[in-house]
Design a protein around this motif. Structure first.
Motif, PDB file in Angstrom:
ATOM      1  N   LEU A 290       0.822  -1.211   0.000  1.00 23.71           N
ATOM      2  CA  LEU A 290       0.000   0.000   0.000  1.00 23.71           C
ATOM      3  C   LEU A 290       0.858   1.263   0.000  1.00 23.71           C
ATOM      4  CD1 LEU A 290      -2.839  -1.027   2.490  1.00 23.71           C
ATOM      5  CD2 LEU A 290      -2.996  -0.810   0.005  1.00 23.71           C
ATOM      6  N   ALA A 291       2.062   1.138   0.526  1.00 22.70           N
ATOM      7  CA  ALA A 291       2.990   2.274   0.535  1.00 22.70           C
ATOM      8  C   ALA A 291       3.820   2.344  -0.744  1.00 22.70           C
ATOM      9  CB  ALA A 291       3.920   2.174   1.744  1.00 22.70           C
ATOM     10  N   GLY A 292       3.517   1.481  -1.709  1.00 26.39           N
ATOM     11  CA  GLY A 292       4.216   1.499  -2.985  1.00 26.39           C
ATOM     12  C   GLY A 292       5.490   0.693  -3.027  1.00 26.39           C
ATOM     13  N   ASP A 293       5.672  -0.229  -2.074  1.00 24.42           N
ATOM     14  CA  ASP A 293       6.873  -1.053  -2.023  1.00 24.42           C
ATOM     15  C   ASP A 293       6.471  -2.528  -2.062  1.00 24.42           C
ATOM     16  OD1 ASP A 293       9.307  -2.221  -1.661  1.00 24.42           O
ATOM     17  OD2 ASP A 293       9.751  -1.275   0.266  1.00 24.42           O
ATOM     18  N   PRO A 294       6.276  -3.087  -3.267  1.00 19.83           N
ATOM     19  CA  PRO A 294       5.788  -4.471  -3.384  1.00 19.83           C
ATOM     20  C   PRO A 294       6.835  -5.533  -3.104  1.00 19.83           C
ATOM     21  CG  PRO A 294       6.200  -3.566  -5.554  1.00 19.83           C
ATOM     22  CD  PRO A 294       6.432  -2.443  -4.580  1.00 19.83           C
ATOM     23  N   ASP A 295       8.050  -5.131  -2.765  1.00 21.92           N
ATOM     24  CA  ASP A 295       9.126  -6.096  -2.587  1.00 21.92           C
ATOM     25  C   ASP A 295       9.595  -6.183  -1.138  1.00 21.92           C
ATOM     26  OD1 ASP A 295      10.834  -8.015  -3.749  1.00 21.92           O
ATOM     27  OD2 ASP A 295      12.514  -6.590  -3.767  1.00 21.92           O
ATOM     28  N   SER A 296       8.794  -5.645  -0.190  1.00 18.35           N
ATOM     29  CA  SER A 296       9.250  -5.595   1.194  1.00 18.35           C
ATOM     30  C   SER A 296       8.142  -5.977   2.165  1.00 18.35           C
ATOM     31  CB  SER A 296       9.756  -4.179   1.545  1.00 18.35           C
ATOM     32  OG  SER A 296      10.838  -3.817   0.733  1.00 18.35           O
ATOM     33  N   LEU A 297       8.521  -6.050   3.438  1.00 20.56           N
ATOM     34  CA  LEU A 297       7.579  -6.178   4.542  1.00 20.56           C
ATOM     35  C   LEU A 297       7.697  -4.932   5.408  1.00 20.56           C
ATOM     36  CD1 LEU A 297       8.258  -9.844   5.743  1.00 20.56           C
ATOM     37  CD2 LEU A 297       6.325  -9.064   4.378  1.00 20.56           C
ATOM     38  N   ASP A 298       6.597  -4.474   5.945  1.00 21.75           N
ATOM     39  CA  ASP A 298       6.595  -3.334   6.853  1.00 21.75           C
ATOM     40  C   ASP A 298       6.948  -3.855   8.248  1.00 21.75           C
ATOM     41  OD1 ASP A 298       6.036  -1.238   8.563  1.00 21.75           O
ATOM     42  OD2 ASP A 298       4.251  -0.591   7.474  1.00 21.75           O
ATOM     43  N   VAL A 299       8.195  -3.624   8.670  1.00 24.18           N
ATOM     44  CA  VAL A 299       8.637  -4.177   9.947  1.00 24.18           C
ATOM     45  C   VAL A 299       7.915  -3.525  11.124  1.00 24.18           C
ATOM     46  CG1 VAL A 299      10.893  -4.897   9.093  1.00 24.18           C
ATOM     47  CG2 VAL A 299      10.591  -2.577  10.005  1.00 24.18           C
ATOM     48  N   ASP A 300       7.439  -2.311  10.937  1.00 30.38           N
ATOM     49  CA  ASP A 300       6.678  -1.671  12.012  1.00 30.38           C
ATOM     50  C   ASP A 300       5.385  -2.422  12.298  1.00 30.38           C
ATOM     51  OD1 ASP A 300       8.556   0.309  12.440  1.00 30.38           O
ATOM     52  OD2 ASP A 300       7.636   1.701  11.001  1.00 30.38           O
ATOM     53  N   ILE A 301       4.747  -2.942  11.256  1.00 27.11           N
ATOM     54  CA  ILE A 301       3.532  -3.739  11.440  1.00 27.11           C
ATOM     55  C   ILE A 301       3.858  -5.033  12.180  1.00 27.11           C
ATOM     56  CG2 ILE A 301       1.784  -5.104  10.207  1.00 27.11           C
ATOM     57  CD1 ILE A 301       1.140  -2.168  10.217  1.00 27.11           C
ATOM     58  N   ILE A 302       4.980  -5.659  11.853  1.00 29.23           N
ATOM     59  CA  ILE A 302       5.385  -6.883  12.544  1.00 29.23           C
ATOM     60  C   ILE A 302       5.625  -6.592  14.024  1.00 29.23           C
ATOM     61  CG2 ILE A 302       7.171  -8.656  12.732  1.00 29.23           C
ATOM     62  CD1 ILE A 302       7.478  -8.514   9.703  1.00 29.23           C
ATOM     63  N   ARG A 303       6.321  -5.498  14.322  1.00 30.86           N
ATOM     64  CA  ARG A 303       6.579  -5.142  15.723  1.00 30.86           C
ATOM     65  C   ARG A 303       5.269  -4.856  16.453  1.00 30.86           C
ATOM     66  NH1 ARG A 303      10.576  -1.430  13.483  1.00 30.86           N
ATOM     67  NH2 ARG A 303      12.631  -2.412  13.449  1.00 30.86           N
ATOM     68  N   ARG A 304       4.368  -4.191  15.761  1.00 33.38           N
ATOM     69  CA  ARG A 304       3.107  -3.765  16.388  1.00 33.38           C
ATOM     70  C   ARG A 304       2.198  -4.945  16.695  1.00 33.38           C
ATOM     71  NH1 ARG A 304      -0.997   0.454  13.368  1.00 33.38           N
ATOM     72  NH2 ARG A 304      -2.856   0.091  14.657  1.00 33.38           N
ATOM     73  N   PHE A 305       2.143  -5.912  15.807  1.00 35.85           N
ATOM     74  CA  PHE A 305       1.153  -6.976  15.941  1.00 35.85           C
ATOM     75  C   PHE A 305       1.737  -8.352  16.248  1.00 35.85           C
ATOM     76  CE2 PHE A 305      -1.005  -3.856  13.175  1.00 35.85           C
ATOM     77  CZ  PHE A 305      -2.117  -3.607  13.966  1.00 35.85           C
ATOM     78  N   ALA A 306       3.043  -8.457  16.370  1.00 36.45           N
ATOM     79  CA  ALA A 306       3.646  -9.762  16.657  1.00 36.45           C
ATOM     80  C   ALA A 306       3.084 -10.328  17.962  1.00 36.45           C
ATOM     81  CB  ALA A 306       5.165  -9.641  16.748  1.00 36.45           C
ATOM     82  N   ALA A 307       2.962 -11.659  18.011  1.00 30.60           N
ATOM     83  CA  ALA A 307       2.397 -12.324  19.182  1.00 30.60           C
ATOM     84  C   ALA A 307       3.192 -11.967  20.426  1.00 30.60           C
ATOM     85  CB  ALA A 307       2.384 -13.836  18.970  1.00 30.60           C
ATOM     86  N   GLN A 308       2.470 -11.601  21.460  1.00 28.31           N
ATOM     87  CA  GLN A 308       3.099 -11.297  22.743  1.00 28.31           C
ATOM     88  C   GLN A 308       3.270 -12.593  23.540  1.00 28.31           C
ATOM     89  OE1 GLN A 308       3.959  -8.013  23.441  1.00 28.31           O
ATOM     90  NE2 GLN A 308       3.297  -7.721  21.315  1.00 28.31           N
ATOM     91  N   ASP A 309       4.165 -12.546  24.525  1.00 25.42           N
ATOM     92  CA  ASP A 309       4.305 -13.705  25.412  1.00 25.42           C
ATOM     93  C   ASP A 309       3.016 -13.890  26.184  1.00 25.42           C
ATOM     94  OD1 ASP A 309       6.900 -14.189  24.634  1.00 25.42           O
ATOM     95  OD2 ASP A 309       7.767 -12.944  26.227  1.00 25.42           O
ATOM     96  N   LEU A 310       2.466 -15.092  26.159  1.00 31.21           N
ATOM     97  CA  LEU A 310       1.192 -15.386  26.801  1.00 31.21           C
ATOM     98  C   LEU A 310       1.419 -16.137  28.110  1.00 31.21           C
ATOM     99  CD1 LEU A 310      -0.733 -16.586  23.629  1.00 31.21           C
ATOM    100  CD2 LEU A 310      -0.880 -14.346  24.725  1.00 31.21           C
ATOM    101  N   PRO A 311       0.510 -15.993  29.047  1.00 36.15           N
ATOM    102  CA  PRO A 311       0.639 -16.755  30.304  1.00 36.15           C
ATOM    103  C   PRO A 311       0.645 -18.252  30.000  1.00 36.15           C
ATOM    104  CG  PRO A 311      -1.059 -15.062  30.478  1.00 36.15           C
ATOM    105  CD  PRO A 311      -0.664 -15.125  29.035  1.00 36.15           C
ATOM    106  N   LYS A 312       1.410 -18.983  30.797  1.00 36.93           N
ATOM    107  CA  LYS A 312       1.478 -20.435  30.607  1.00 36.93           C
ATOM    108  C   LYS A 312       0.166 -21.090  31.006  1.00 36.93           C
ATOM    109  CE  LYS A 312       6.465 -20.961  31.127  1.00 36.93           C
ATOM    110  NZ  LYS A 312       6.676 -21.338  29.729  1.00 36.93           N
ATOM    111  N   LEU A 313      -0.212 -22.118  30.244  1.00 31.78           N
ATOM    112  CA  LEU A 313      -1.390 -22.893  30.587  1.00 31.78           C
ATOM    113  C   LEU A 313      -1.019 -23.935  31.633  1.00 31.78           C
ATOM    114  CD1 LEU A 313      -2.820 -23.483  27.022  1.00 31.78           C
ATOM    115  CD2 LEU A 313      -3.758 -21.955  28.741  1.00 31.78           C
ATOM    116  N   CYS A 314      -1.981 -24.257  32.481  1.00 34.83           N
ATOM    117  CA  CYS A 314      -1.732 -25.274  33.494  1.00 34.83           C
ATOM    118  C   CYS A 314      -1.660 -26.645  32.842  1.00 34.83           C
ATOM    119  CB  CYS A 314      -2.872 -25.273  34.526  1.00 34.83           C
ATOM    120  SG  CYS A 314      -2.963 -23.715  35.436  1.00 34.83           S
TER     121      CYS A 314
END
Length: 236
Positions: free
Chosen positions: A212-236
Motif C-alpha cells: 500500500l505504501a508502494g513497495d511491493p518487494d518488502s515487509l513493513d517491519v513496524d507492522i510486525i513489531r506492532r502486531f507480533a504475538a506477545q508472550d502469553l501466560p502459561k497454561l496449566c
C-alpha cells in the motif's frame, strides 16, 4: 465400533442429509477440524469418539455473522445433534450424548461458553485454528465478500485514527478477533499452533502495508513489531 467405522457412518449421514453450510462451514471444514483435533488430542486421556462427533457436528447450524441470533448457533447445533444421535445413530452410547453436546456448545467464540471437559477444549482449539493461517486468511475475505464488506479502509487500513469495524472492512477482523485467538486457546499444543499461524497473518499484514505504501518487494517491519504475538501466560 472403531473410529474409522464411526467416521464412515458420519460421512454417510452428511452425504445423505446435509445441504447447508457456506464455504467456511462445509464438510471439508468438519474433516479438517477433526484431523486437527486428533493432533491436539494425541496422548491425552480423552474420548476420541466424543471429539469425532463434536468435530463433525459443531457447525450443523451456522447463522450468518450479521444474524441477530448468531451467538446461539452452537447451542442450536447441539440441540439438533442430540436429536440426530438419538434418531440416526442408535448405536452411539447414550452416556456420551451430553459430552458431545457440551463440546459443540462451547466451541463457539461468540457464545462465550467456557469448555468444562478436555474434549470440549480440544474441539474449541481445533475449530479456532481454522480461523488462522492460510485457511483463516482465505475465509475472512470470503466471508467479508459475501457480506459485501470492503477489503480495507484505503485511507486508514490498520485503524490508526478510527474505531475498528470488521463488518465494514475485512482487514479489521484481524484485530477484532483473529490475532486475539492465541490467548483464548485451551491447550498447550493448540496455543503453540495458534501462535505460529497468527504470525503468518501478521506477515500478511506487513506485506500488505508495504504494498500500500508502494513497495511491493518488502515487509513493513513496524507492522510486525506492532502486531507480533506477545508472550502469553502459561497454561496449566
Amino acid at each position: 465400533m472403531d473410529l474409522t467405522a464411526w467416521q464412515q457412518d458420519i460421512e454417510h449421514w452428511f452425504a445423505k442429509h446435509y445441504t447447508g453450510g457456506d464455504a467456511s462451514h462445509d464438510i471439508a471444514h468438519f474433516r479438517r477440524v477433526w484431523h486437527c483435533a486428533r493432533q491436539i488430542a494425541d496422548g491425552q486421556p480423552v474420548s476420541l469418539t466424543v471429539i469425532l462427533f463434536a468435530s463433525y457436528f459443531h457447525d450443523l447450524v451456522s447463522l450468518p455473522k450479521n444474524h441477530p441470533d448468531r451467538a446461539r448457533s452452537s447451542q442450536l447445533s447441539a440441540q439438533q445433534t442430540l436429536s440426530i444421535l438419538s434418531r440416526d445413530f442408535p448405536r452411539f452410547p447414550a452416556e456420551h450424548h451430553a459430552a458431545v453436546a457440551h463440546a459443540i456448545e462451547a466451541h463457539s467464540f461468540s457464545a462465550q461458553i467456557t469448555p468444562q471437559t478436555l474434549e470440549a477444549k480440544i474441539v474449541q482449539d481445533a475449530d479456532r485454528l481454522e480461523a488462522l493461517g492460510a485457511i483463516g486468511l482465505a475465509r475472512v475475505f470470503a466471508v467479508s465478500g459475501a457480506m459485501n464488506a470492503a477489503l480495507f479502509d484505503a485511507n486508514d487500513p490498520f485503524a490508526d485514527r478510527r474505531a475498528l469495524d470488521d463488518k465494514a472492512y475485512a482487514l479489521d477482523h484481524f484485530q477484532t478477533k483473529l490475532l486475539r485467538l492465541p490467548a483464548t486457546m485451551q491447550t498447550v499444543k493448540g496455543r503453540e499452533m495458534a501462535q505460529r499461524n497468527a504470525d503468518f497473518l501478521v506477515h500478511f499484514m506487513a506485506k500488505l502495508s508495504a504494498e500500500l505504501a508502494g513497495d511491493p518487494d518488502s515487509l513493513d517491519v513496524d507492522i510486525i513489531r506492532r502486531f507480533a504475538a506477545q508472550d502469553l501466560p502459561k497454561l496449566c
